[in-house]
Enzyme design. Sequence first.
Site, mmCIF file in Angstrom:
data_model
loop_
_atom_site.group_PDB
_atom_site.id
_atom_site.type_symbol
_atom_site.label_atom_id
_atom_site.label_comp_id
_atom_site.label_asym_id
_atom_site.label_seq_id
_atom_site.Cartn_x
_atom_site.Cartn_y
_atom_site.Cartn_z
ATOM 1 N N LYS A 18 1.550 -3.705 4.650
ATOM 2 C CA LYS A 18 0.301 -4.035 5.356
ATOM 3 C C LYS A 18 -0.845 -4.343 4.401
ATOM 4 C CE LYS A 18 -0.655 0.878 6.378
ATOM 5 N NZ LYS A 18 0.583 1.408 5.744
ATOM 6 N N ARG A 93 -5.930 5.896 12.104
ATOM 7 C CA ARG A 93 -4.644 6.516 11.816
ATOM 8 C C ARG A 93 -4.099 7.316 12.993
ATOM 9 N NH1 ARG A 93 -2.723 7.069 6.489
ATOM 10 N NH2 ARG A 93 -4.018 6.029 4.933
ATOM 11 N N ARG A 127 9.408 1.120 -5.973
ATOM 12 C CA ARG A 127 8.081 0.556 -6.268
ATOM 13 C C ARG A 127 7.618 0.955 -7.669
ATOM 14 N NH1 ARG A 127 3.236 1.572 -2.053
ATOM 15 N NH2 ARG A 127 3.621 3.766 -2.597
ATOM 16 N N ARG A 159 4.742 5.654 -9.215
ATOM 17 C CA ARG A 159 3.660 6.488 -8.721
ATOM 18 C C ARG A 159 4.157 7.888 -8.406
ATOM 19 N NH1 ARG A 159 0.391 2.754 -4.460
ATOM 20 N NH2 ARG A 159 0.583 4.696 -3.306
ATOM 21 N N ARG A 170 5.578 11.814 4.508
ATOM 22 C CA ARG A 170 4.556 10.859 4.933
ATOM 23 C C ARG A 170 5.034 10.038 6.132
ATOM 24 N NH1 ARG A 170 3.999 7.958 -0.559
ATOM 25 N NH2 ARG A 170 2.727 6.434 0.564
#
Length: 219
Positions: A18, A93, A127, A159, A170
């Site tokens: 997104k 959210r 990632r 990360r 998450r």
Amino acid sequence: MSRKRLRAVLFGPQGCGKGTQGQLLSERFDVPLIGAGDLMRQEMAEQTSLGRLIKEYVDQGMLAPDELVNAIIQKQMKAIDLERGFILDGYPRNVEQAASLDRFAKIGLAIQIKISDAEALRRLLGRRQCQECRSIFHVDQLVSAAKACALCGGKLIKRGDDEEQTIMSRLAVYHFMTEPMTTYYRQRGVLLCVNGEQSIAELFHELVKKIIKLGFVIS
């Protein structure tokens, strides 16, 4: 059909793309992209009263309460011309935040990018981010020995939050807190769901085509 400026919210699970699509749509439809995370980091960096409150929650590993997040978004929204249009990334959210947003800004489109948990996990575990320019890459895109950013030469790192247990936690939060917005926006007749399990270019093309078909002005 009357043409209208794009006033949209963008949501989906971690790894759905997104942020990338938000930036591309912002440029294509000539509207500002407002990232909730960026706004909160800015408030903390400037040590505003709101920023100091956010930092207290961040330091404790807690989510900021709706009232605080709503206040930060409203502060930014008052600084722009809402009639010109906007895209919100990372806000709302949950349904409560969506209802608060409705009270001060009319949303014309809620875009949900859908991917499976398995695909989200694959994307996030692979990632890599450049330490210098913050560009994002995936190991599938990189030559096996590549450790440097193709754009600036900076070091590529994984990360700290891109670990399997953290990602799954998450995703669980997304399904519990954010996904119910699907029903909220569908009932208001502004929901657009798209399949995020395609290339960046293919997803962008599909989004632009569908958004134009809905009557929104393109730059």
